[in-house]
Motif scaffolding. Structure first.
Motif, mmCIF file in Angstrom:
data_model
loop_
_atom_site.group_PDB
_atom_site.id
_atom_site.type_symbol
_atom_site.label_atom_id
_atom_site.label_comp_id
_atom_site.label_asym_id
_atom_site.label_seq_id
_atom_site.Cartn_x
_atom_site.Cartn_y
_atom_site.Cartn_z
ATOM 1 N N TYR A 4 0.827 -1.208 0.000
ATOM 2 C CA TYR A 4 0.000 0.000 0.000
ATOM 3 C C TYR A 4 0.858 1.253 0.000
ATOM 4 C CZ TYR A 4 -2.960 3.774 1.625
ATOM 5 O OH TYR A 4 -3.598 4.979 1.735
ATOM 6 N N VAL A 56 2.688 1.799 -3.349
ATOM 7 C CA VAL A 56 1.774 2.312 -4.379
ATOM 8 C C VAL A 56 1.402 3.759 -4.078
ATOM 9 C CG1 VAL A 56 -0.521 2.045 -5.393
ATOM 10 C CG2 VAL A 56 0.875 0.030 -4.929
ATOM 11 N N PHE A 57 1.132 4.055 -2.815
ATOM 12 C CA PHE A 57 0.762 5.419 -2.429
ATOM 13 C C PHE A 57 1.891 6.399 -2.766
ATOM 14 C CE2 PHE A 57 0.635 8.934 0.589
ATOM 15 C CZ PHE A 57 -0.695 9.317 0.551
ATOM 16 N N VAL A 99 4.511 6.014 -4.915
ATOM 17 C CA VAL A 99 4.778 6.112 -6.356
ATOM 18 C C VAL A 99 3.691 6.930 -7.040
ATOM 19 C CG1 VAL A 99 4.912 4.783 -8.500
ATOM 20 C CG2 VAL A 99 6.119 3.970 -6.462
ATOM 21 N N TRP A 100 2.435 6.697 -6.661
ATOM 22 C CA TRP A 100 1.333 7.437 -7.295
ATOM 23 C C TRP A 100 1.444 8.931 -7.018
ATOM 24 C CZ3 TRP A 100 -1.922 5.897 -10.919
ATOM 25 C CH2 TRP A 100 -2.989 6.731 -11.249
ATOM 26 N N ASN A 101 1.743 9.296 -5.784
ATOM 27 C CA ASN A 101 1.867 10.711 -5.454
ATOM 28 C C ASN A 101 3.068 11.347 -6.127
ATOM 29 O OD1 ASN A 101 -0.175 11.773 -3.267
ATOM 30 N ND2 ASN A 101 0.255 9.656 -2.724
ATOM 31 N N LEU A 139 4.237 10.430 -9.141
ATOM 32 C CA LEU A 139 3.818 10.624 -10.529
ATOM 33 C C LEU A 139 2.861 11.798 -10.649
ATOM 34 C CD1 LEU A 139 3.209 6.913 -11.615
ATOM 35 C CD2 LEU A 139 5.117 8.372 -12.286
ATOM 36 N N GLU A 140 1.941 11.907 -9.700
ATOM 37 C CA GLU A 140 0.949 12.973 -9.740
ATOM 38 C C GLU A 140 1.590 14.344 -9.566
ATOM 39 O OE1 GLU A 140 -3.458 13.521 -7.818
ATOM 40 O OE2 GLU A 140 -1.800 13.043 -6.469
ATOM 41 N N LEU A 149 -4.050 13.882 -15.061
ATOM 42 C CA LEU A 149 -4.966 13.198 -14.144
ATOM 43 C C LEU A 149 -6.065 14.133 -13.664
ATOM 44 C CD1 LEU A 149 -2.422 11.155 -11.985
ATOM 45 C CD2 LEU A 149 -3.969 10.266 -13.740
ATOM 46 N N TYR A 159 -11.850 13.024 -10.805
ATOM 47 C CA TYR A 159 -10.587 12.344 -10.503
ATOM 48 C C TYR A 159 -10.363 12.209 -8.997
ATOM 49 C CZ TYR A 159 -5.664 11.795 -9.499
ATOM 50 O OH TYR A 159 -4.471 11.372 -8.966
ATOM 51 N N LYS A 174 -9.819 8.723 -7.093
ATOM 52 C CA LYS A 174 -8.572 8.471 -6.369
ATOM 53 C C LYS A 174 -8.856 7.968 -4.961
ATOM 54 C CE LYS A 174 -4.432 10.829 -4.665
ATOM 55 N NZ LYS A 174 -3.689 12.105 -4.612
ATOM 56 N N PHE A 182 -7.696 4.222 -3.451
ATOM 57 C CA PHE A 182 -6.897 3.988 -2.253
ATOM 58 C C PHE A 182 -7.700 3.247 -1.187
ATOM 59 C CE2 PHE A 182 -4.138 7.442 -3.913
ATOM 60 C CZ PHE A 182 -2.946 6.729 -3.901
#
Length: 235
Positions: A10, A13-14, A16-18, A20-21, A29, A35, A39, A43
């Protein structure tokens, strides 16, 4: 162990996603309708105890990461299933769960299953369990959405205190909502193993386990096979 996989995945992923964002695809996005709401739902799916999406992502990604690293992962019993985490002494059973084929779906409304195995030693002849018999369980990883799973490198070193024991391998179907489904089990008489054993074993539905199931569960007849590699050794 499952909670470790769940929360480690978790937070990866949290993060890496932040990342990228914030630095790469944020404007793209944010142009997607709703969105922010999507999101939050994503999560929530990752961390909620009824869905445990992060654990599912872990199991899906794990074989590919290990293949890139060229690593064969070998499982060992948890500390509470052995003698404090030290290597077992005396007679042991080295049990490898290699693969399965033609496993049934866990429910009438599904076409496939997400199987994992739980291994236990059970006493024979109705005698009372001694030591770790019946209590220590060894669990493989989950192979998602397949009737022909490959449990690569799933190896367990199980202490043997007596010969008159049976290895019970219960095949379970991982269910993200509600209880996992029982698909069947295979049982091997350890006293009949002379050195080593490697073969396909058909799933059965022993009476002790059949009490879990009823016609209302919608579980289909037990079918399928599991390939085991067993060896008795003295450490």
């Amino acid at each position: 162990m499952d909670d470790d996989k769940q929360w480690l995945t978790y937070w990866i992923v949290f993060g890496v996603w932040n990342l990228l964002e914030a630095h790469l695809i944020g404007p793209l996005l944010r142009s997607i309708p709703f969105y922010g709401f999507l999101k939050v739902l994503g999560f929530a799916w990752l961390y909620h105890s009824q869905t445990r999406g992060a654990e599912m992502l872990y199991e899906l990604a794990r074989p590919h990461v290990l293949a890139l690293m060229q690593v064969e992962l070998k499982y060992v019993p948890p500390k509470d299933a052995g003698d404090g985490g030290d290597a077992p002494k005396g007679d042991v059973l080295i049990a490898k769960v290699l693969s399965g084929r033609d496993l049934p779906a866990g429910h009438k409304d599904t076409e496939t299953c997400s199987p994992y195995c739980v291994l236990k030693l059970l006493p024979q002849g109705g005698r009372k369990a001694v030591g770790l018999e019946g209590s220590a369980a060894y669990k493989t990883s989950t192979c998602f959405r397949t009737a022909d799973p490959l449990w690569t490198g799933a190896q367990f070193v199980i202490p043997l205190e007596r010969d008159d024991v049976t290895l019970d391998v219960a095949i379970m179907d991982k269910n993200n909502i509600g209880n996992d489904h029982y698909l069947g089990s295979v049982r091997v008489d350890i006293s009949a193993i002379d050195g080593s054993f490697r073969d396909w074993v058909k799933l059965e539905d022993p009476d002790a386990m059949a009490t879990w199931r009823s016609l209302d569960d919608g579980v289909k007849d037990v079918v399928g096979e599991v390939q085991l590699d067993l060896e008795r050794k003295t450490m």
